[in-house]
Design a protein around this motif. Structure first.
Motif, PDB file in Angstrom:
ATOM      1  N   SER B 106       0.842  -1.209   0.000  1.00  0.00           N
ATOM      2  CA  SER B 106       0.000   0.000   0.000  1.00  0.00           C
ATOM      3  C   SER B 106       0.876   1.257   0.000  1.00  0.00           C
ATOM      4  O   SER B 106       0.857   2.023   0.951  1.00  0.00           O
ATOM      5  N   HIS B 107       1.630   1.402  -1.057  1.00  0.00           N
ATOM      6  CA  HIS B 107       2.426   2.616  -1.250  1.00  0.00           C
ATOM      7  C   HIS B 107       1.614   3.625  -2.055  1.00  0.00           C
ATOM      8  O   HIS B 107       0.675   3.246  -2.760  1.00  0.00           O
ATOM      9  N   ILE B 108       2.001   4.894  -1.936  1.00  0.00           N
ATOM     10  CA  ILE B 108       1.355   5.894  -2.798  1.00  0.00           C
ATOM     11  C   ILE B 108       1.852   5.655  -4.232  1.00  0.00           C
ATOM     12  O   ILE B 108       3.072   5.572  -4.438  1.00  0.00           O
ATOM     13  N   PRO B 109       0.941   5.512  -5.202  1.00  0.00           N
ATOM     14  CA  PRO B 109       1.383   5.183  -6.571  1.00  0.00           C
ATOM     15  C   PRO B 109       2.336   6.234  -7.165  1.00  0.00           C
ATOM     16  O   PRO B 109       2.136   7.429  -6.972  1.00  0.00           O
ATOM     17  N   GLU B 110       3.386   5.746  -7.788  1.00  0.00           N
ATOM     18  CA  GLU B 110       4.350   6.621  -8.470  1.00  0.00           C
ATOM     19  C   GLU B 110       4.576   6.077  -9.873  1.00  0.00           C
ATOM     20  O   GLU B 110       4.248   4.917 -10.134  1.00  0.00           O
ATOM     21  N   LYS B 111       5.191   6.897 -10.680  1.00  0.00           N
ATOM     22  CA  LYS B 111       5.470   6.459 -12.050  1.00  0.00           C
ATOM     23  C   LYS B 111       6.455   5.291 -12.025  1.00  0.00           C
ATOM     24  O   LYS B 111       7.462   5.334 -11.314  1.00  0.00           O
ATOM     25  N   GLY B 112       6.158   4.242 -12.774  1.00  0.00           N
ATOM     26  CA  GLY B 112       7.079   3.104 -12.878  1.00  0.00           C
ATOM     27  C   GLY B 112       6.993   2.118 -11.733  1.00  0.00           C
ATOM     28  O   GLY B 112       7.709   1.114 -11.726  1.00  0.00           O
ATOM     29  N   MET B 113       6.121   2.405 -10.742  1.00  0.00           N
ATOM     30  CA  MET B 113       5.997   1.490  -9.597  1.00  0.00           C
ATOM     31  C   MET B 113       5.119   0.296  -9.982  1.00  0.00           C
ATOM     32  O   MET B 113       4.074   0.486 -10.617  1.00  0.00           O
ATOM     33  N   PRO B 114       5.554  -0.953  -9.621  1.00  0.00           N
ATOM     34  CA  PRO B 114       4.697  -2.101  -9.950  1.00  0.00           C
ATOM     35  C   PRO B 114       3.310  -1.950  -9.313  1.00  0.00           C
ATOM     36  O   PRO B 114       3.193  -1.408  -8.206  1.00  0.00           O
ATOM     37  N   LYS B 115       2.289  -2.463  -9.986  1.00  0.00           N
ATOM     38  CA  LYS B 115       0.908  -2.245  -9.542  1.00  0.00           C
ATOM     39  C   LYS B 115       0.631  -2.856  -8.163  1.00  0.00           C
ATOM     40  O   LYS B 115      -0.135  -2.312  -7.373  1.00  0.00           O
ATOM     41  N   TRP B 116       1.275  -4.016  -7.889  1.00  0.00           N
ATOM     42  CA  TRP B 116       0.999  -4.697  -6.612  1.00  0.00           C
ATOM     43  C   TRP B 116       1.421  -3.849  -5.410  1.00  0.00           C
ATOM     44  O   TRP B 116       0.900  -4.010  -4.320  1.00  0.00           O
ATOM     45  N   LYS B 117       2.378  -2.935  -5.643  1.00  0.00           N
ATOM     46  CA  LYS B 117       2.855  -2.113  -4.518  1.00  0.00           C
ATOM     47  C   LYS B 117       1.814  -1.097  -4.056  1.00  0.00           C
ATOM     48  O   LYS B 117       1.950  -0.505  -2.980  1.00  0.00           O
ATOM     49  N   SER B 118       0.809  -0.841  -4.895  1.00  0.00           N
ATOM     50  CA  SER B 118      -0.243   0.095  -4.476  1.00  0.00           C
ATOM     51  C   SER B 118      -1.617  -0.580  -4.525  1.00  0.00           C
ATOM     52  O   SER B 118      -2.642   0.092  -4.591  1.00  0.00           O
ATOM     53  N   PHE B 119      -1.589  -1.926  -4.456  1.00  0.00           N
ATOM     54  CA  PHE B 119      -2.839  -2.688  -4.577  1.00  0.00           C
ATOM     55  C   PHE B 119      -3.845  -2.336  -3.478  1.00  0.00           C
ATOM     56  O   PHE B 119      -5.042  -2.252  -3.717  1.00  0.00           O
ATOM     57  N   PHE B 120      -3.357  -2.126  -2.259  1.00  0.00           N
ATOM     58  CA  PHE B 120      -4.258  -1.856  -1.141  1.00  0.00           C
ATOM     59  C   PHE B 120      -4.353  -0.366  -0.789  1.00  0.00           C
ATOM     60  O   PHE B 120      -4.889  -0.023   0.265  1.00  0.00           O
ATOM     61  N   THR B 121      -3.819   0.511  -1.627  1.00  0.00           N
ATOM     62  CA  THR B 121      -3.864   1.948  -1.320  1.00  0.00           C
ATOM     63  C   THR B 121      -5.237   2.523  -1.675  1.00  0.00           C
ATOM     64  O   THR B 121      -5.654   2.413  -2.838  1.00  0.00           O
ATOM     65  N   PRO B 122      -5.937   3.135  -0.697  1.00  0.00           N
ATOM     66  CA  PRO B 122      -7.219   3.767  -1.054  1.00  0.00           C
ATOM     67  C   PRO B 122      -6.973   4.999  -1.925  1.00  0.00           C
ATOM     68  O   PRO B 122      -5.925   5.652  -1.784  1.00  0.00           O
ATOM     69  N   LYS B 123      -7.913   5.306  -2.794  1.00  0.00           N
ATOM     70  CA  LYS B 123      -7.647   6.400  -3.740  1.00  0.00           C
ATOM     71  C   LYS B 123      -7.645   7.792  -3.081  1.00  0.00           C
ATOM     72  O   LYS B 123      -7.090   8.736  -3.612  1.00  0.00           O
ATOM     73  N   ASP B 124      -8.259   7.902  -1.851  1.00  0.00           N
ATOM     74  CA  ASP B 124      -8.317   9.209  -1.197  1.00  0.00           C
ATOM     75  C   ASP B 124      -7.019   9.593  -0.471  1.00  0.00           C
ATOM     76  O   ASP B 124      -6.927  10.662   0.111  1.00  0.00           O
ATOM     77  N   VAL B 125      -6.014   8.698  -0.462  1.00  0.00           N
ATOM     78  CA  VAL B 125      -4.781   8.992   0.295  1.00  0.00           C
ATOM     79  C   VAL B 125      -3.785   9.767  -0.557  1.00  0.00           C
ATOM     80  O   VAL B 125      -3.529   9.415  -1.704  1.00  0.00           O
ATOM     81  N   THR B 126      -3.227  10.819   0.059  1.00  0.00           N
ATOM     82  CA  THR B 126      -2.213  11.584  -0.665  1.00  0.00           C
ATOM     83  C   THR B 126      -0.878  11.588   0.085  1.00  0.00           C
ATOM     84  O   THR B 126       0.180  11.642  -0.514  1.00  0.00           O
ATOM     85  N   LYS B 127      -0.976  11.502   1.450  1.00  0.00           N
ATOM     86  CA  LYS B 127       0.251  11.541   2.261  1.00  0.00           C
ATOM     87  C   LYS B 127       0.555  10.156   2.811  1.00  0.00           C
ATOM     88  O   LYS B 127      -0.289   9.555   3.495  1.00  0.00           O
ATOM     89  N   ALA B 128       1.770   9.657   2.515  1.00  0.00           N
ATOM     90  CA  ALA B 128       2.098   8.289   2.932  1.00  0.00           C
ATOM     91  C   ALA B 128       2.381   8.182   4.427  1.00  0.00           C
ATOM     92  O   ALA B 128       2.153   7.135   5.030  1.00  0.00           O
ATOM     93  N   ASN B 129       2.898   9.267   5.019  1.00  0.00           N
ATOM     94  CA  ASN B 129       3.300   9.132   6.425  1.00  0.00           C
ATOM     95  C   ASN B 129       2.281   9.700   7.415  1.00  0.00           C
ATOM     96  O   ASN B 129       2.619  10.012   8.548  1.00  0.00           O
ATOM     97  N   SER B 130       1.031   9.850   6.984  1.00  0.00           N
ATOM     98  CA  SER B 130       0.035  10.396   7.916  1.00  0.00           C
ATOM     99  C   SER B 130      -0.429   9.311   8.884  1.00  0.00           C
ATOM    100  O   SER B 130      -0.367   8.118   8.575  1.00  0.00           O
ATOM    101  N   ASP B 131      -0.872   9.760  10.074  1.00  0.00           N
ATOM    102  CA  ASP B 131      -1.369   8.827  11.091  1.00  0.00           C
ATOM    103  C   ASP B 131      -2.554   8.026  10.568  1.00  0.00           C
ATOM    104  O   ASP B 131      -2.661   6.825  10.809  1.00  0.00           O
ATOM    105  N   GLU B 132      -3.437   8.721   9.833  1.00  0.00           N
ATOM    106  CA  GLU B 132      -4.657   8.077   9.332  1.00  0.00           C
ATOM    107  C   GLU B 132      -4.324   6.898   8.414  1.00  0.00           C
ATOM    108  O   GLU B 132      -4.936   5.847   8.500  1.00  0.00           O
ATOM    109  N   PHE B 133      -3.319   7.108   7.551  1.00  0.00           N
ATOM    110  CA  PHE B 133      -2.940   6.067   6.608  1.00  0.00           C
ATOM    111  C   PHE B 133      -2.339   4.866   7.347  1.00  0.00           C
ATOM    112  O   PHE B 133      -2.612   3.710   7.033  1.00  0.00           O
TER     113      PHE B 133
END
Lengths: 198, 182
Positions: B106-133
């Motif tokens: 569940s990483h924040i999607p970036e260019k060239g990142m494999p799809k599985w690395k953001s498979f569980f990332t909700p679309k409303d997340v923008t900050k990777a290091n927030s408490d909520e995330f």
């Protein structure tokens, strides 16, 4: 709705529900854990071929009773402790220095401790939002942990012991009654007349 | 009607509770402790704390149960200790691994990142290091661990509990026979 959309909305719901409320997550996953664990115990009895069907009719309700004690005690106690502490933060009864300063600055000290008072709904809440959220999360998590220690490690074992001792007494009484009933000894004539062969 | 009456009574009881409770303002150290707990205690750590405190209370509750005979009491204490150790070790490991697994996917999607690395990332997340995330990752990891535990309950928990119970019981019996000389 396509599977992809359903998965996406599931992720968003989880994020919205538990992202700002880790204490609630601990209560919900803890309860779900107890439900699954009780279901596993019941399934273990149902699928165990070594247990006779008549014994299963006793063991299954027994396990359901045990599971209900665990689940109810965990949910009621843990969520009550968590909710009381959570509300105490929302109405300012439990606060840190920043929150106290905010209440004094905005002349809200006379509302501290009122059930219907919610700091989150005050006009300038944005000033302390970040600090307030992380403080409240901490109180929620510690309260949930304290509630689960109280329910799982103190209340449930005491209730379960009482319940199990009562059950064991009933079973022993039942076994003692059976022993008192003499066996009917089959005579050789009766055996021959039954048509069975040695 | 009945629901509002129950709500009013519940509110009155709560108000009485808060009226009797003194105002509590935390110092700087306690404030830091609360915030760290909120950020760092996931369900895995929670399970570990529960297990450690269970070892300090449950065996003694079973030991002081005067309603059962001595033999049953000894086995009950051994089984309780075994169940706590097996449950805590498996529960902690499965939860921790599931949360780690979700974090890895569940990483924040970036260019060239494999799809599985953001498979569980909700679309409303923008900050990777927030408490909520972080809390979201903990929650999803914990829900997945519950599914995994349906299997580990049978495959690891139950046999390990049986093994530990028998060993502890054997030791308790040997100890009883030698009068606790060992």
């Amino acid at each position: 709705m396509s599977l992809e959309k359903a998965f996406s909305s599931l992720k968003s719901n989880l994020y919205k529900n538990y992202g700002e409320n880790p204490g609630k997550m601990l209560v919900h996953t803890g309860t779900a854990g107890w439900i699954l664990s009780s279901a596993a115990q019941i399934m273990a009895i149902i699928t165990n071929d070594k247990i006779a069907p008549e014994q299963k009719t006793f063991l299954i309700p027994q396990e359901i009773g045990d599971g209900l004690i665990n689940i109810l005690s965990f949910y009621i106690l843990t969520s009550s402790v968590k909710n009381l502490c959570s509300k105490a933060v929302l109405n300012g009864k439990i606060a840190n220095k920043t929150i106290k300063g905010y209440l004094e600055k905005n002349k809200l000290t006379d509302k501290i401790g009122k059930v219907d008072f919610n700091i989150k709904k005050t006009q300038n809440y944005g000033e302390i939002k970040e600090d307030f959220t992380s403080f409240k999360n901490g109180v929620d998590v510690l309260a949930s942990t304290a509630g689960s220690i109280l329910s799982c490690n103190i209340v449930t074992p005491i209730l379960r012991n009482e319940y199990a001792a009562e059950r064991q007494k009933k079973m022993n009484d039942c076994l003692a009654k059976r022993k008192q009933t003499p066996y009917h000894r089959v005579t050789m004539n009766e055996f021959r007349n039954s048509g069975m062969r040695v | 009607m009945a629901i509002s009456a129950i709500k009013n009574t519940a509110n009155r009881v709560q108000q009485a509770f808060y009226n009797s409770m003194p105002n509590f303002v935390t110092g700087d150290k306690a404030d830091k402790l609360y915030k760290t707990a909120g950020r760092e205690i996931s369900s895995a750590e929670n399970r570990l704390i529960l297990g450690a405190t269970a070892l300090m209370s449950q065996p003694f509750i079973d030991y002081s149960n005067s309603k059962i005979d001595e033999d049953t009491r000894r086995v009950a204490v051994c089984r309780t200790i075994a169940k706590i150790i097996a449950g805590t070790v498996t529960g902690y490991a499965v939860r921790k691994l599931s949360i780690k697994g979700i974090q890895a996917c569940s990483h924040i999607p970036e260019k060239g990142m494999p799809k599985w690395k953001s498979f569980f990332t909700p679309k409303d997340v923008t900050k990777a290091n927030s408490d909520e995330f972080k809390q979201y990752q903990n929650a999803l990891g914990t829900f997945i661990s519950l599914g995994v535990m349906l299997f580990t309950n049978f495959l690891i928990d139950a046999p390990l509990t049986k093994f530990l119970t028998n060993n502890l019981n054997k030791r308790a019996l040997a100890n009883k026979d030698t009068g606790g000389a060992k």
